[in-house]
Design a protein around this motif. Structure first.
Motif, PDB file in Angstrom:
ATOM      1  N   VAL A 146      21.295  -1.455  49.468  1.00 22.30           N
ATOM      2  CA  VAL A 146      21.006  -1.352  50.822  1.00 22.30           C
ATOM      3  C   VAL A 146      19.753  -2.183  51.326  1.00 22.30           C
ATOM      4  CG1 VAL A 146      21.845   1.047  51.472  1.00 22.30           C
ATOM      5  CG2 VAL A 146      19.698   0.912  50.538  1.00 22.30           C
ATOM      6  N   LEU A 147      18.914  -2.513  50.238  1.00 16.64           N
ATOM      7  CA  LEU A 147      17.907  -3.492  50.375  1.00 16.64           C
ATOM      8  C   LEU A 147      17.924  -4.393  49.305  1.00 16.64           C
ATOM      9  CD1 LEU A 147      14.927  -0.838  51.098  1.00 16.64           C
ATOM     10  CD2 LEU A 147      16.129  -2.374  52.804  1.00 16.64           C
ATOM     11  N   ARG A 148      17.873  -5.732  49.751  1.00 13.12           N
ATOM     12  CA  ARG A 148      17.845  -6.747  48.557  1.00 13.12           C
ATOM     13  C   ARG A 148      16.699  -6.599  47.715  1.00 13.12           C
ATOM     14  NH1 ARG A 148      19.205 -13.105  49.483  1.00 13.12           N
ATOM     15  NH2 ARG A 148      18.836 -13.731  47.163  1.00 13.12           N
ATOM     16  N   LYS A 149      16.593  -6.826  46.486  1.00 11.18           N
ATOM     17  CA  LYS A 149      15.448  -6.986  45.695  1.00 11.18           C
ATOM     18  C   LYS A 149      14.660  -8.229  45.656  1.00 11.18           C
ATOM     19  CE  LYS A 149      16.895  -2.949  44.498  1.00 11.18           C
ATOM     20  NZ  LYS A 149      16.269  -1.799  45.088  1.00 11.18           N
ATOM     21  N   PRO A 150      13.311  -8.220  45.374  1.00 11.84           N
ATOM     22  CA  PRO A 150      12.774  -9.472  45.481  1.00 11.84           C
ATOM     23  C   PRO A 150      13.145 -10.602  44.496  1.00 11.84           C
ATOM     24  CG  PRO A 150      11.201  -7.566  45.002  1.00 11.84           C
ATOM     25  CD  PRO A 150      12.646  -7.167  44.875  1.00 11.84           C
ATOM     26  N   ASN A 151      12.924 -11.557  44.879  1.00 18.14           N
ATOM     27  CA  ASN A 151      13.520 -12.952  44.205  1.00 18.14           C
ATOM     28  C   ASN A 151      13.095 -12.844  42.622  1.00 18.14           C
ATOM     29  OD1 ASN A 151      14.762 -13.890  46.504  1.00 18.14           O
ATOM     30  ND2 ASN A 151      13.070 -15.278  47.007  1.00 18.14           N
ATOM     31  N   THR A 152      11.741 -12.593  42.408  1.00 15.99           N
ATOM     32  CA  THR A 152      11.359 -12.302  40.968  1.00 15.99           C
ATOM     33  C   THR A 152      12.080 -11.230  40.324  1.00 15.99           C
ATOM     34  OG1 THR A 152       9.727 -10.573  41.752  1.00 15.99           O
ATOM     35  CG2 THR A 152       8.879 -13.168  41.806  1.00 15.99           C
ATOM     36  N   ARG A 153      12.277 -10.319  40.720  1.00 21.89           N
ATOM     37  CA  ARG A 153      13.252  -9.012  40.229  1.00 21.89           C
ATOM     38  C   ARG A 153      14.779 -10.031  39.891  1.00 21.89           C
ATOM     39  NH1 ARG A 153      12.265  -4.986  37.166  1.00 21.89           N
ATOM     40  NH2 ARG A 153      13.217  -2.928  37.633  1.00 21.89           N
ATOM     41  N   GLU A 154      15.168 -10.591  40.867  1.00 25.38           N
ATOM     42  CA  GLU A 154      16.715 -10.992  40.583  1.00 25.38           C
ATOM     43  C   GLU A 154      16.812 -11.938  39.605  1.00 25.38           C
ATOM     44  OE1 GLU A 154      18.318 -10.801  45.398  1.00 25.38           O
ATOM     45  OE2 GLU A 154      17.544 -12.665  44.541  1.00 25.38           O
ATOM     46  N   ALA A 155      15.459 -13.058  39.433  1.00 22.83           N
ATOM     47  CA  ALA A 155      15.589 -14.243  38.742  1.00 22.83           C
ATOM     48  C   ALA A 155      15.443 -13.569  37.011  1.00 22.83           C
ATOM     49  CB  ALA A 155      14.229 -14.781  38.881  1.00 22.83           C
ATOM     50  N   GLU A 156      14.956 -12.424  36.867  1.00 21.36           N
ATOM     51  CA  GLU A 156      15.079 -11.774  35.499  1.00 21.36           C
ATOM     52  C   GLU A 156      16.268 -11.638  34.788  1.00 21.36           C
ATOM     53  OE1 GLU A 156      12.390  -8.362  34.749  1.00 21.36           O
ATOM     54  OE2 GLU A 156      11.628  -8.586  36.706  1.00 21.36           O
ATOM     55  N   ILE A 157      17.307 -11.537  35.689  1.00 23.58           N
ATOM     56  CA  ILE A 157      18.456 -11.061  35.093  1.00 23.58           C
ATOM     57  C   ILE A 157      19.661 -12.315  35.876  1.00 23.58           C
ATOM     58  CG2 ILE A 157      18.382  -8.852  34.316  1.00 23.58           C
ATOM     59  CD1 ILE A 157      19.595  -8.234  37.309  1.00 23.58           C
ATOM     60  N   ASP A 158      18.929 -13.346  36.623  1.00 25.42           N
ATOM     61  CA  ASP A 158      19.737 -14.199  37.228  1.00 25.42           C
ATOM     62  C   ASP A 158      20.831 -13.549  38.063  1.00 25.42           C
ATOM     63  OD1 ASP A 158      20.588 -16.933  38.012  1.00 25.42           O
ATOM     64  OD2 ASP A 158      21.950 -17.192  36.180  1.00 25.42           O
ATOM     65  N   ALA A 159      20.393 -12.806  38.964  1.00 26.64           N
ATOM     66  CA  ALA A 159      21.346 -11.714  39.653  1.00 26.64           C
ATOM     67  C   ALA A 159      21.712 -12.435  41.165  1.00 26.64           C
ATOM     68  CB  ALA A 159      20.873 -10.328  39.943  1.00 26.64           C
ATOM     69  N   LEU A 160      22.967 -12.000  41.538  1.00 27.10           N
ATOM     70  CA  LEU A 160      23.304 -12.746  42.902  1.00 27.10           C
ATOM     71  C   LEU A 160      23.324 -11.308  43.798  1.00 27.10           C
ATOM     72  CD1 LEU A 160      24.160 -14.816  44.828  1.00 27.10           C
ATOM     73  CD2 LEU A 160      26.634 -14.398  44.151  1.00 27.10           C
ATOM     74  N   PHE A 161      22.741 -11.389  44.919  1.00 26.21           N
ATOM     75  CA  PHE A 161      23.010 -10.348  45.897  1.00 26.21           C
ATOM     76  C   PHE A 161      24.110 -10.615  46.756  1.00 26.21           C
ATOM     77  CE2 PHE A 161      21.931  -8.680  50.333  1.00 26.21           C
ATOM     78  CZ  PHE A 161      21.843  -7.399  49.915  1.00 26.21           C
ATOM     79  N   VAL A 162      24.935  -9.641  47.002  1.00 25.10           N
ATOM     80  CA  VAL A 162      25.976  -9.720  47.748  1.00 25.10           C
ATOM     81  C   VAL A 162      25.903  -8.667  48.960  1.00 25.10           C
ATOM     82  CG1 VAL A 162      28.579  -9.508  47.999  1.00 25.10           C
ATOM     83  CG2 VAL A 162      27.468 -10.501  45.943  1.00 25.10           C
TER      84      VAL A 162
END
Length: 256
Positions: A201-217
């Motif tokens: 429901v809420l996108r995570k911060p870019n730094t958090r996504e970068a830790e696992i190279d995650a893509l928000f959909v």
């Protein structure tokens, strides 16, 4: 304080006697007056009756140290919470969730609800990894056939590879990238080299996504169609409706 001057605050311990961290609990019992209702007293009708009668006094806090016990009274809702004494200010409960407690009503009463938000992240994520691996490698077939008969095991040994896959390079979709969801994604990313996508429901911060190279959909249906394997790591839909339905399962890609 919930007691007279000079007296120790009363803590209501809901659940069976503790089996672990007994030294810490012993110190806890010295600092507070701990009252523990019996199993019979924790049944909803009796529990509510005892609260109405103030059987356990003006306790300051509620303590539920283990999630497998202490929930015998059912949901803490608009019927139960108003029966708590005004002296009660803290409700501390084991477990990562809070779906059995109406935290809004607690807040209206000035009661802070504390759960063990990160306490189970490691163990739950380990179990999730086991299921992910079992799904890709068809491990249930081979492990169960090994207990059935030598012939059944030989059948799996010969033909299991044809219906199994390596997780590496496949896309793992995470529904709910909270403490547990992130830990599942982190382990799958590092250990299995899976591609991580997620819906929340809420996108995570870019730094958090970068830790696992995650893509928000941003669309759950779209994420399901992109995933080879999906892990549900959230207790419920924000609107209270079923999150995974027959129609939603139909959105998943062939082979997912």
């Amino acid at each position: 304080m919930a007691t007279e001057v000079g007296q120790k605050p009363i803590v209501l311990h809901i659940g069976d006697p503790v089996k672990w961290n007994t030294e810490l609990y012993a110190q806890f019992s010295k600092d507070f007056t701990v009252v523990r209702p019996s199993l019979e007293e924790r049944q909803r009708d009796q529990f509510m009756k005892s609260l109405k009668e103030k059987k356990w006094g003006n306790f300051t806090a509620i303590f539920r140290p283990f999630w497998n016990t202490g929930g015998e009274m059912g949901n803490w809702d608009k019927e139960l919470i108003p029966l708590l004494p005004q002296s009660c200010k803290i409700f501390a409960s084991a477990g990562a969730g809070f779906d059995w407690v109406n935290v809004d009503i607690l807040a209206q009463r000035g009661i802070i609800y504390c759960n063990g938000a990160a306490a189970s992240s490691e163990s739950v994520s380990d179990f999730a990894l086991f299921h992910i691996l079992a799904t890709f490698r068809n491990l249930h077939w081979c492990t169960s056939s090994a207990r059935d008969s030598p012939a059944a095991f030989q059948d799996c040994h010969k033909h299991g590879a044809a219906v199994s896959q390596n997780p590496r390079g496949h896309t793992l979709g995470i529904i709910g990238l909270g403490n547990i969801g992130f830990e599942i994604a982190r382990k799958a990313y590092l250990a299995f080299h899976m591609k991580i996508i997620y819906y929340d429901v809420l996108r995570k911060p870019n730094t958090r996504e970068a830790e696992i190279d995650a893509l928000f959909v941003s669309s759950l249906d779209e994420m399901l169609g992109m995933s080879d394997c999906v892990v549900l790591a959230t207790p419920a839909s924000p609107d209270g409706k079923k999150l995974i339905t027959k129609e939603r399962l139909g959105k998943m890609k062939v082979g997912g």
